[in-house]
Design an enzyme around this catalytic site. Sequence first.
Site, PDB file in Angstrom:
ATOM      1  N   ARG A  51       0.840  -1.210   0.000  1.00 48.36           N
ATOM      2  CA  ARG A  51       0.000   0.000   0.000  1.00 48.36           C
ATOM      3  C   ARG A  51       0.867   1.248   0.000  1.00 48.36           C
ATOM      4  NH1 ARG A  51      -4.904   0.409   4.145  1.00 48.36           N
ATOM      5  NH2 ARG A  51      -3.270   1.206   5.479  1.00 48.36           N
ATOM      6  N   THR A  70      -1.916   7.214  -0.187  1.00 47.70           N
ATOM      7  CA  THR A  70      -3.232   6.959  -0.809  1.00 47.70           C
ATOM      8  C   THR A  70      -3.889   5.668  -0.331  1.00 47.70           C
ATOM      9  OG1 THR A  70      -2.212   5.697  -2.585  1.00 47.70           O
ATOM     10  CG2 THR A  70      -2.412   8.081  -2.917  1.00 47.70           C
ATOM     11  N   ASP A 103       0.551  -1.703  12.187  1.00 56.58           N
ATOM     12  CA  ASP A 103       1.065  -2.227  10.921  1.00 56.58           C
ATOM     13  C   ASP A 103       1.564  -3.655  11.141  1.00 56.58           C
ATOM     14  OD1 ASP A 103       2.957  -2.920   8.795  1.00 56.58           O
ATOM     15  OD2 ASP A 103       2.607  -0.891   8.099  1.00 56.58           O
ATOM     16  N   ASP A 150       5.191  -4.554   9.962  1.00 53.95           N
ATOM     17  CA  ASP A 150       6.220  -3.944  10.808  1.00 53.95           C
ATOM     18  C   ASP A 150       6.349  -4.681  12.137  1.00 53.95           C
ATOM     19  OD1 ASP A 150       6.801  -2.052   8.915  1.00 53.95           O
ATOM     20  OD2 ASP A 150       5.774  -0.397   9.926  1.00 53.95           O
TER      21      ASP A 150
END
Length: 204
Positions: free
Chosen positions: A101, A105, A196, A199
């Site tokens: 991603r 956006t 995330d 991550d």
Amino acid sequence: MPYVIDHPLAAHALTHLRDKTTAPATFRTLCYQVGLLLALEATRDLPTQPKSIETPLEKIDSPVLGQGLVVVPILRAGLGMLQPYTDLFPSVSVGYVGLERDHETAVAHSYYCKLPPLDGRRVLCVDPMLATGGSASQALRVLRENGAQDLRLVTIVSAPEGVAAIEKDHPDVPVITAAVDRELNNQSYIVPGLGDFGDRLYGT
Ligand code: PRP
Ligand code: URA
């Protein structure tokens, strides 16, 4: 509507996945545990074929798994959900779809794709986070274009927006998940969510 797994171990693991103090090593173990429970659910109706064997007492026809399972993690976070399949299913084939991603956006772009034959096999697309649904929808489209017909999407945390996107774009694809959260925030992160996933899985 997605199928939400209902198991106390899944609920327990999910709580610790959500906890921001959970370190990557524990995060990976918890991801394996939830992924395994999801894998069992996603393969509950996998076809079997009869095999003729002899027990110590008599000859019987007894079911064995066929060659029909493909798992496709969406890189990179989907890799955290792969091991339950390779541990449980001796003849599973693995494909990869790389999507990332854009941070501004939230639109995913494709950077890698390597797929085994998909026609006639159960294809499970796995990605822990279903947020806007853009990544999963794109991956499912690619899998379809490559011959997949019996498709399922397996996620750990889903947003209602992502579920709606899959229902709209791929109404015949069942979604199996461990949780449907409240909503997306204005950066398209799932809330309450767990942050995330990639991550946290890889300590980046
Ligand atoms: C995350 C996640 C999904 C995607 C979900 O991946 O693993 O693939 O976001 O968001 P969406 O439903 O709005 O498309 P990301 O793009 O952050 O890449 P990564 O797995 O490499 O971290
Ligand atoms: N991807 C993630 O890893 N987390 C989110 O909340 C949304 C997309």
